[in-house]
Design an enzyme around this catalytic site. Structure first.
Site, short mmCIF file in Angstrom:
data_model
loop_
_atom_site.label_atom_id
_atom_site.label_comp_id
_atom_site.label_asym_id
_atom_site.label_seq_id
_atom_site.Cartn_x
_atom_site.Cartn_y
_atom_site.Cartn_z
CB SER A 7 -52.74 14.23 3.36
OG SER A 7 -51.26 13.98 3.36
CG HIS A 9 -52.00 10.48 -0.18
ND1 HIS A 9 -53.11 10.13 0.77
CD2 HIS A 9 -50.94 11.40 0.72
CE1 HIS A 9 -52.88 10.68 2.05
NE2 HIS A 9 -51.61 11.26 1.91
#
Length: 215
Positions: free
Chosen positions: A84, A82
């Site tokens: 971000s 992930h």
């Protein structure tokens, strides 16, 4: 925005489980955080332009197989990542990937290709729906360790359909103990999530600790 800025990276990985399935497979957790700091605007209180956070979990399986040219296949792996930047709209950027990788060696040269698939998101939640156009569908990481403890490494990405990608080259050299110096060059897309769809080029020098140049 000042075109000269400080870049800081923290990376680590730790083994969560070992010798899974009785095959010497290991489960790892990794984390990378990269910040771009506009400190050269003239004040130590200058803001961070962007910080990207990337936790990942991956499984590696040692293997032994011969490759052409005297090389050897040493590892196969799968993982999920992930990434971000933790910002709110309209500056929010994020994506999730599942990837497969292999580790190969030819003497002092290590080559690690990866292929990834982006996990789809709902259109209302997707802040960067075209990120694959710029980041591609995989990367190729290479590292060559010289006998004198100097090292040359690089990361290549390319999307032939859209003719977009990036190349990053790193040269590291010993200074004292675990402290190393490095020279880094970057050209292309995706050096940071906030600018993933803007072509950038840059060169920098800095300090590195504890072998962060390793693959």
């Amino acid at each position: 925005q000042n075109h000269v800025e400080a870049k800081m990276q923290i990376s680590f990985k730790t083994k969560l489980l070992q010798d899974l399935f009785g095959t010497n497979a290991d489960l790892w957790f990794g984390y990378t955080q990269v910040s771009h700091w506009q400190v050269y605007k003239g004040s130590m209180s200058s803001p961070f332009r962007n910080t990207d956070y990337e936790p990942e979990i991956f499984l590696t399986q040692p293997v032994k197989a011969a490759l052409p040219g005297g090389g050897g296949l040493r590892m196969l792996g799968i993982g999920a990542a992930h990434q971000s930047n933790g910002q709110s709209d309209p500056l929010s950027r994020s994506w999730n990937r599942i990837y497969a990788m292999a580790g190969m060696e030819w003497g002092n040269l290590t080559v690690v290709p990866r292929l990834w698939w982006r996990i789809p998101e709902k259109s209302d939640d997707d802040d960067n729906s075209n990120i694959n156009r710029y980041m591609g569908y995989g990367d190729l990481r290479l590292a060559y360790q010289f006998d004198n403890k100097h090292a040359l490494s690089g990361t290549l990405r390319y999307n032939p359909k859209h003719n977009k990608g990036a190349v990053q080259l790193n040269y590291t050299f010993p200074l004292k103990g675990n402290l190393k110096g490095y020279v880094q060059g970057f050209y292309g897309y995706g050096e940071s999530l906030i600018d993933y769809n803007h072509k950038q080029k840059g060169i920098g020098v800095g300090l590195m600790f504890n072998g962060w140049d390793a693959l």
